[in-house]
Design a protein around this motif. Sequence first.
Motif, short mmCIF file in Angstrom:
data_model
loop_
_atom_site.label_atom_id
_atom_site.label_comp_id
_atom_site.label_asym_id
_atom_site.label_seq_id
_atom_site.Cartn_x
_atom_site.Cartn_y
_atom_site.Cartn_z
N LYS A 183 0.80 -1.21 0.00
CA LYS A 183 0.00 0.00 0.00
C LYS A 183 0.84 1.27 0.00
O LYS A 183 0.32 2.34 -0.23
CB LYS A 183 -0.91 0.01 1.24
N GLY A 184 2.13 1.16 0.33
CA GLY A 184 2.90 2.38 0.55
C GLY A 184 3.37 3.04 -0.72
O GLY A 184 3.41 2.43 -1.80
N ASN A 185 3.74 4.32 -0.58
CA ASN A 185 4.36 5.02 -1.68
C ASN A 185 5.86 4.78 -1.64
O ASN A 185 6.49 4.85 -0.58
CB ASN A 185 4.11 6.53 -1.55
N ALA A 186 6.45 4.49 -2.80
CA ALA A 186 7.87 4.14 -2.86
C ALA A 186 8.63 5.28 -3.47
O ALA A 186 8.17 5.94 -4.42
CB ALA A 186 8.07 2.89 -3.68
N PHE A 187 9.83 5.52 -2.93
CA PHE A 187 10.75 6.53 -3.45
C PHE A 187 12.12 5.92 -3.55
O PHE A 187 12.55 5.18 -2.66
CB PHE A 187 10.78 7.76 -2.55
N PHE A 188 12.82 6.23 -4.64
CA PHE A 188 14.08 5.55 -4.91
C PHE A 188 15.22 6.54 -4.96
O PHE A 188 15.04 7.67 -5.40
CB PHE A 188 14.02 4.83 -6.26
N PHE A 228 21.03 4.08 -3.71
CA PHE A 228 21.40 3.02 -2.79
C PHE A 228 20.23 2.49 -1.96
O PHE A 228 20.33 1.39 -1.43
CB PHE A 228 22.48 3.50 -1.84
N PHE A 229 19.16 3.29 -1.82
CA PHE A 229 18.08 2.88 -0.92
C PHE A 229 16.74 3.11 -1.60
O PHE A 229 16.63 3.90 -2.53
CB PHE A 229 18.10 3.70 0.37
N THR A 230 15.74 2.35 -1.10
CA THR A 230 14.37 2.69 -1.45
C THR A 230 13.59 2.88 -0.17
O THR A 230 13.91 2.27 0.86
CB THR A 230 13.70 1.59 -2.27
N MET A 231 12.55 3.76 -0.23
CA MET A 231 11.79 4.10 0.96
C MET A 231 10.31 3.89 0.69
O MET A 231 9.81 4.29 -0.36
CB MET A 231 12.04 5.56 1.33
N TYR A 232 9.64 3.22 1.62
CA TYR A 232 8.20 3.05 1.54
C TYR A 232 7.58 3.82 2.71
O TYR A 232 8.09 3.74 3.84
CB TYR A 232 7.80 1.59 1.64
N VAL A 233 6.48 4.54 2.44
CA VAL A 233 5.85 5.35 3.48
C VAL A 233 4.36 5.05 3.53
O VAL A 233 3.72 4.90 2.49
CB VAL A 233 6.05 6.85 3.19
N VAL A 234 3.82 4.94 4.76
CA VAL A 234 2.39 4.77 4.97
C VAL A 234 2.01 5.55 6.22
O VAL A 234 2.81 5.64 7.16
CB VAL A 234 2.04 3.27 5.14
N LYS A 235 0.82 6.09 6.27
CA LYS A 235 0.38 6.85 7.45
C LYS A 235 -0.02 5.91 8.57
O LYS A 235 -0.39 4.77 8.34
CB LYS A 235 -0.81 7.73 7.08
N VAL A 282 5.54 11.89 11.36
CA VAL A 282 5.07 10.65 11.97
C VAL A 282 4.38 9.81 10.90
O VAL A 282 3.30 10.14 10.43
CB VAL A 282 4.13 10.94 13.13
N ASN A 283 5.04 8.75 10.51
CA ASN A 283 4.52 7.82 9.51
C ASN A 283 5.16 6.47 9.78
O ASN A 283 5.98 6.34 10.68
CB ASN A 283 4.87 8.27 8.09
N ASN A 284 4.78 5.50 8.95
CA ASN A 284 5.47 4.22 9.01
C ASN A 284 6.39 4.12 7.80
O ASN A 284 5.97 4.35 6.67
CB ASN A 284 4.48 3.06 8.96
N TYR A 285 7.62 3.75 8.07
CA TYR A 285 8.62 3.70 7.01
C TYR A 285 9.20 2.30 6.92
O TYR A 285 9.31 1.59 7.91
CB TYR A 285 9.77 4.66 7.30
N VAL A 286 9.62 1.94 5.71
CA VAL A 286 10.50 0.78 5.52
C VAL A 286 11.61 1.22 4.59
O VAL A 286 11.34 1.73 3.49
CB VAL A 286 9.75 -0.43 4.93
N PHE A 287 12.84 1.02 5.04
CA PHE A 287 13.99 1.34 4.22
C PHE A 287 14.63 0.05 3.74
O PHE A 287 14.88 -0.86 4.53
CB PHE A 287 15.02 2.15 5.00
N VAL A 288 14.88 0.00 2.44
CA VAL A 288 15.49 -1.19 1.85
C VAL A 288 16.82 -0.79 1.26
O VAL A 288 16.89 0.18 0.48
CB VAL A 288 14.60 -1.80 0.75
#
Length: 116
Positions: free
Chosen positions: A20-25, A28-35, A77-83
Amino acid sequence: MLDKKNRLKKKKEFNYIYKKGNAFFCKFFTMYVVKTKYPFSQIGFTVSNKVGNSVTRHRIKRLMSEAIRQNLNLLPVNNYVFVARAGSEELGLNEVTNNFLYLLKKSGLLKLNNEN
RNA sequence: UUAGGUAGCCAGAUGGUUACAUCUUGUGCGUAAUUGUAUGAGAUGAGGAAAGUCCGAGCUUCAUAGAACAGGGUGCUGGAUAACUUCCAGUGAAGGCGACUUUAAGGAAAGUGCAACAGAAAUAAACAACCUAAAAUUUUUAGGUUAAAGGUGGAAAGGCGAGGUAAGUGCUCACCGAUAUGUUGGUGACAACAUAUGCUCUGUAAACCCCACCCGAAGUAAGAUUAAAAAGAACCGUUACAAAGUUGUUCGCUAGGUUCUUUAAAAACAUCGCUUGAACUGAUUGGCAACAAUUAGUUUAGAUAGAUUACCAUCUAAAACAGAACUCGGCUUAUAGACUACACUAACAAA
RNA sequence: GCGGGUGUAGCUCAAUGGUAGAGCCCUAGCCUUCCAAGCUAGUUGCGAGGGUCCGAUUCCCUUCACCCGCU
């Protein structure tokens, strides 16, 4: 390491954010964000199995968590995943933080934070 | 001095600020109480291979854990060990000038298979050599003797030398090797010595196989607890046919078994398993050694998106390989650099 | 963490221990006014290191890479 409440733990949450998250590249990393519902943000770090050794993978995780921990107040304040992607084995702490700041600016979250 | 051999040890150090995990503990909030939550203090916190998962055990479950066959593993001798594809000490063989190192090393005369090309011939005998006789004129035919030389090949009929012979041949002899018997030594593998036999019978078992010994399977994501669960549905069986059951087949065994849905705060995202263990360190005794016994001391990570960080300073030329996930014993592989020991070895030089 | 499998030409695959082959691709030539198709010829090798064997892609051991399953 981050505090326990700031970590993402469950596999379902990770999968939810991946879907469901928005991805940004960046390079070296990618970021996913969700509220989130909660008043604090939860952050997870993953490194794929193809990056280096287990030692280097663990080192990248620690660097990422350290970079987030030093700048927790800046984060909205969000939920993040860094890859971490391939090629990120040889980065230092400052480069990791710069990459993260670049990603946050690119996503538009940091600008809002600065205006407020 | 140079080049080695063997055995062993360490795995950056110190200081400062900071983050995390577990345990103990103080204070505040909250609660009937426990749990909880916030914030302080202290202690402890990853290797020699934690790796690969190649072996062997513990532990747990699977029907009472059984039998036969199949299948798999091991393979010189003696010992060590809980056990072992492990270790120690020896024997034989191979390598090295040497110190020393390596070694999956039973059986080919139980049977089957394979041995390309080359070569006369590949597990059995003649491309041929020599002699005699006849024809004939440099060849053929018939008979006999033999296994030498030649070339081929990874492998060619014990080796080499001398005698002997028409030419040859263990035909005879010396030396070496082989086989058999005996004696001595050794627990044994085996070794040494003596005597006899002239000694056809290849290699491959890391090809099938034979012999001896061993092996039930799955794996902590195993499994257990919290629960006393309740209701419903489907399939198989209840006629020992058939189905299901932790590897294969057969026998034997088990009477109920398997799957799904809903309800309850939660049947997992909880708790246990989970770290006292064939543990570690030191000493003594026994043993060549592996190791064992006795004794004294220590308690030394236990997570579950998963803990040892980040930065700085000094020393340093530069810091390798690499991260516990139930636990031990080994093996294998990767590895910067520094160090120690030896009546150790060879070469060179000096006395 | 536990278990299983595969590595052969640029790609897809084959093979009894006797010195590696097929198709597509590539190169050159023939054919054609030219291209395509067709015909002829050729190049490119058994993941790596050891061992057994006279000889290993094949048998054994170690190792590397990749893939799959349980969760």
